[in-house]
Design an enzyme around this catalytic site. Structure first.
Site, PDB file in Angstrom:
ATOM      1  N   ARG A 134      33.694  30.907 -17.381  1.00  0.00           N
ATOM      2  CA  ARG A 134      33.565  31.376 -15.993  1.00  0.00           C
ATOM      3  C   ARG A 134      34.491  32.552 -15.713  1.00  0.00           C
ATOM      4  O   ARG A 134      34.144  33.477 -14.978  1.00  0.00           O
ATOM      5  CB  ARG A 134      33.845  30.224 -15.034  1.00  0.00           C
ATOM      6  CG  ARG A 134      32.690  29.218 -14.995  1.00  0.00           C
ATOM      7  CD  ARG A 134      33.137  27.845 -14.556  1.00  0.00           C
ATOM      8  NE  ARG A 134      33.751  27.822 -13.243  1.00  0.00           N
ATOM      9  CZ  ARG A 134      34.543  26.845 -12.812  1.00  0.00           C
ATOM     10  NH1 ARG A 134      34.829  25.829 -13.608  1.00  0.00           N
ATOM     11  NH2 ARG A 134      35.047  26.876 -11.600  1.00  0.00           N
ATOM     12  N   ARG A 180      29.801  38.546  -5.127  1.00  0.00           N
ATOM     13  CA  ARG A 180      30.375  38.243  -6.442  1.00  0.00           C
ATOM     14  C   ARG A 180      30.004  39.290  -7.484  1.00  0.00           C
ATOM     15  O   ARG A 180      30.391  39.166  -8.647  1.00  0.00           O
ATOM     16  CB  ARG A 180      29.975  36.850  -6.922  1.00  0.00           C
ATOM     17  CG  ARG A 180      28.514  36.642  -7.162  1.00  0.00           C
ATOM     18  CD  ARG A 180      28.232  35.278  -7.787  1.00  0.00           C
ATOM     19  NE  ARG A 180      26.817  34.975  -7.854  1.00  0.00           N
ATOM     20  CZ  ARG A 180      25.973  35.477  -8.741  1.00  0.00           C
ATOM     21  NH1 ARG A 180      26.412  36.317  -9.656  1.00  0.00           N
ATOM     22  NH2 ARG A 180      24.702  35.157  -8.712  1.00  0.00           N
ATOM     23  N   ARG A 191      42.434  19.468 -12.198  1.00  0.00           N
ATOM     24  CA  ARG A 191      41.630  18.836 -11.157  1.00  0.00           C
ATOM     25  C   ARG A 191      41.007  17.526 -11.651  1.00  0.00           C
ATOM     26  O   ARG A 191      40.570  17.424 -12.788  1.00  0.00           O
ATOM     27  CB  ARG A 191      40.499  19.772 -10.718  1.00  0.00           C
ATOM     28  CG  ARG A 191      40.956  21.024  -9.992  1.00  0.00           C
ATOM     29  CD  ARG A 191      39.748  21.892  -9.721  1.00  0.00           C
ATOM     30  NE  ARG A 191      40.104  23.142  -9.057  1.00  0.00           N
ATOM     31  CZ  ARG A 191      39.256  24.157  -8.890  1.00  0.00           C
ATOM     32  NH1 ARG A 191      38.016  24.054  -9.325  1.00  0.00           N
ATOM     33  NH2 ARG A 191      39.645  25.256  -8.283  1.00  0.00           N
ATOM     34  N   ARG A 200      35.461  17.004 -14.106  1.00  0.00           N
ATOM     35  CA  ARG A 200      34.139  17.603 -14.208  1.00  0.00           C
ATOM     36  C   ARG A 200      34.057  18.465 -15.458  1.00  0.00           C
ATOM     37  O   ARG A 200      35.044  19.070 -15.870  1.00  0.00           O
ATOM     38  CB  ARG A 200      33.839  18.480 -12.984  1.00  0.00           C
ATOM     39  CG  ARG A 200      33.792  17.765 -11.664  1.00  0.00           C
ATOM     40  CD  ARG A 200      33.298  18.668 -10.553  1.00  0.00           C
ATOM     41  NE  ARG A 200      33.716  20.061 -10.728  1.00  0.00           N
ATOM     42  CZ  ARG A 200      33.286  21.079  -9.981  1.00  0.00           C
ATOM     43  NH1 ARG A 200      32.432  20.861  -9.010  1.00  0.00           N
ATOM     44  NH2 ARG A 200      33.711  22.304 -10.176  1.00  0.00           N
ATOM     45  N   LYS A 245      41.272  30.699  -3.322  1.00  0.00           N
ATOM     46  CA  LYS A 245      40.510  31.364  -2.259  1.00  0.00           C
ATOM     47  C   LYS A 245      40.115  30.403  -1.137  1.00  0.00           C
ATOM     48  O   LYS A 245      40.259  30.721   0.037  1.00  0.00           O
ATOM     49  CB  LYS A 245      39.245  32.028  -2.829  1.00  0.00           C
ATOM     50  CG  LYS A 245      39.493  33.171  -3.777  1.00  0.00           C
ATOM     51  CD  LYS A 245      38.218  33.930  -4.089  1.00  0.00           C
ATOM     52  CE  LYS A 245      37.146  33.094  -4.746  1.00  0.00           C
ATOM     53  NZ  LYS A 245      37.568  32.564  -6.082  1.00  0.00           N
TER      54      LYS A 245
END
Length: 209
Positions: free
Chosen positions: A166, A88, A122, A155, A13
């Protein structure tokens, strides 16, 4: 044009919002960026957001809605905007209707497996903050930052277990917005599993139709 971008974590996004912003000359508004900026500047909002984040909690809808209302009232939004991370959930979507209409809601469609694969790759530099991806944007040398030459870190939020939690929240709270915007006749579905440029081409083709 007033655009809402929907999609699970890892769907791209933010990347697509930036490309759309440049193409359409309207601002890309990310709730995450707004929150991080306020935390960095030590504002009252930043302290409030950090308090929730430190407890592992989401910022309450009332706070997020108030922030977004104020942001969309700014002059640079007069010709449109691209919303990334808002709304959201259904409460936020209905609140948005009270102060702005939506011309298009674009949902970037990817599987949970693809989302986990993308996010789990990531890495970031703990010293300078530079971001990497072990597949799409790897460092030149092993897992060391190109600039600082220190070992990159992952992370906690980007570890598979956290990603799956999530994604569960996304499916429960955000995905129902697709039906909400479909009923309004503004929903566009775009295959988000393709390369960045192909996804962008798909978005522009969907918008033009």
């Amino acid at each position: 044009m007033r655009i809402v971008l929907l999609g699970a974590q890892g769907s791209g996004k933010g990347t697509q919002a930036e490309k759309l912003s440049a193409e359409l000359n309207i601002p890309h508004i990310s709730t995450g960026d707004i929150f991080r900026d306020n935390i960095k500047r030590g504002t009252e909002l930043g302290r409030l957001v950090k308090e929730y984040a430190d407890k592992g909690l989401l910022v309450p809808d009332e706070v997020t809605i108030r922030i977004m209302r104020a942001r969309l009232e700014q002059e640079d939004c007069s010709n449109g905007f691209i919303l990334d991370g808002f709304p959201r959930n259904m409460k936020q979507a209905k609140a948005l209707e009270e102060f702005s209409s939506v011309d298009r809601a674009i949902s970037l469609e990817i599987s949970d497996e693809e989302a986990v694969r993308r996010i789990a790759g990531r890495r970031n530099c703990p010293k300078c903050g530079r971001l990497y991806h072990m597949v799409y944007n790897p460092p030149k040398e092993d897992e060391l930052c190109d600039v600082c030459h220190v070992k990159l870190v992952q992370r906690d939020d980007d570890k598979p277990e956290a990603i799956k939690r999530r994604l569960g929240i996304y499916h429960k709270e955000t995905e129902p917005l697709k039906d909400f915007y479909k009923e309004k006749g503004v929903l566009l579905l775009v295959d988000g599993s393709q390369g960045i440029n192909d996804v962008f081409s798909g978005i522009m083709k969907a918008l033009s139709s």
